[in-house]
Design an enzyme around this catalytic site. Structure first.
Site, PDB file in Angstrom:
ATOM      1  N   ASP A 133      36.827  31.818  36.115  1.00 21.74           N
ATOM      2  CA  ASP A 133      36.859  31.924  37.563  1.00 21.74           C
ATOM      3  C   ASP A 133      35.698  31.071  38.085  1.00 21.74           C
ATOM      4  OD1 ASP A 133      37.375  33.113  40.205  1.00 21.74           O
ATOM      5  OD2 ASP A 133      35.515  34.211  39.849  1.00 21.74           O
ATOM      6  N   LEU A 134      35.762  30.672  39.354  1.00 26.69           N
ATOM      7  CA  LEU A 134      34.677  29.872  39.937  1.00 26.69           C
ATOM      8  C   LEU A 134      33.753  30.711  40.825  1.00 26.69           C
ATOM      9  CD1 LEU A 134      36.555  26.573  40.943  1.00 26.69           C
ATOM     10  CD2 LEU A 134      35.098  26.954  38.954  1.00 26.69           C
ATOM     11  N   ASP A 135      34.268  31.147  41.978  1.00 30.04           N
ATOM     12  CA  ASP A 135      33.441  31.824  42.976  1.00 30.04           C
ATOM     13  C   ASP A 135      32.859  33.128  42.447  1.00 30.04           C
ATOM     14  OD1 ASP A 135      34.166  29.789  44.679  1.00 30.04           O
ATOM     15  OD2 ASP A 135      35.733  30.943  45.687  1.00 30.04           O
ATOM     16  N   ASP A 162      34.330  37.568  37.539  1.00 29.03           N
ATOM     17  CA  ASP A 162      33.552  38.670  38.111  1.00 29.03           C
ATOM     18  C   ASP A 162      34.404  39.787  38.685  1.00 29.03           C
ATOM     19  OD1 ASP A 162      33.329  38.370  41.512  1.00 29.03           O
ATOM     20  OD2 ASP A 162      34.262  36.786  40.352  1.00 29.03           O
TER      21      ASP A 162
END
Length: 238
Positions: A16-18, A188
């Site tokens: 995941d990025l954000d 996250d």
């Protein structure tokens, strides 16, 4: 590092990025403020606008096309187009204004501060195994220096439905030519990342930077294979 399930050997990682590779909250807050200022200055008709006004157009688009949430960039663009149409702008003015506002959004959206520790960790991992980014958002890894670490980037909308739907997880496995169980997904969010990855057949790593209690989290329906509080901990797994 805390283990909840045995980790089998894996040959790739998806990320995941954000809020996994960087803190996304400051850039989103700044972006929304800058976009609102841009809109207010763009035309006197918008000078009174508040965030709530923009939200109403987003909700109107969502009601007309409920699946639009899978593509947040298209959702934003259609909301801006609706705003221009509602205020009587013609087609040419609407297209031009929408393009300018989306350019403003894209600029500020990608003013992301990526920690040096993230660069180091991804650099080390990328030398060992292929890495892939899977995001529901609209950040551009190339604009914030993250692209070199990834074999490819998958985005909700253009590459399938948003996580936790399995579309992008399965597409990543197909493009990596690996079975899903040989991939460890890192994210996250306990719903979109952990549950989504597990239900897609991947192994899951929950990055818990805020030191939450997994057993007290309402979204924690499925436990990950491993929980970490620092991205650098991943180096010990390879």
């Amino acid at each position: 590092m805390r283990f909840y399930r045995p980790i089998a050997p894996f040959a790739a990682m998806t990320f995941d990025l954000d809020d996994t590779l960087y803190d996304n909250h400051p850039v989103i807050d700044k972006t929304e403020k800058e976009v609102l200022c841009f809109i207010r200055r763009y035309d006197a008709k918008f000078s009174h606008f508040e965030s709530e006004d923009l939200y109403l157009y987003r909700q109107a688009v969502l009601e007309l096309a409920p699946d639009i949430y899978h593509d947040v960039t298209s959702w934003r663009r259609q909301s801006v187009e609706l705003m221009f149409n509602h205020y009587g702008f013609n087609h040419e003015e609407t297209v031009r204004g929408t393009d300018e506002m989306m350019s403003c959004f894209a600029y500020w959206r990608n003013q992301i501060t990526v920690p040096e520790s993230t660069h180091h960790t991804l650099s080390v991992l990328a030398e060992k195994i292929p890495l892939v980014a899977i995001t529901n958002g609209n950040a551009e890894p190339a604009a914030c220096g993250l692209a070199p670490y990834f074999k490819f980037v998958l985005k909700a909308g253009q590459d399938g439905r948003a996580k936790p739907y399995p579309d992008m997880y399965h597409l990543a496995a197909d493009r990596l030519n690996l079975p899903t169980h040989q991939i460890l997904h890192v994210g996250d969010n306990l719903s979109t990342d952990v549950e989504g990855a597990l239900r897609s057949g991947m192994q899951a790593c929950w990055i818990n930077i805020e030191h939450k209690d997994l057993m007290q989290e309402p979204e924690g329906r499925l436990v990950p294979h491993v929980e970490i509080s620092d991205l650098a901990s991943l180096i010990a797994l390879i």
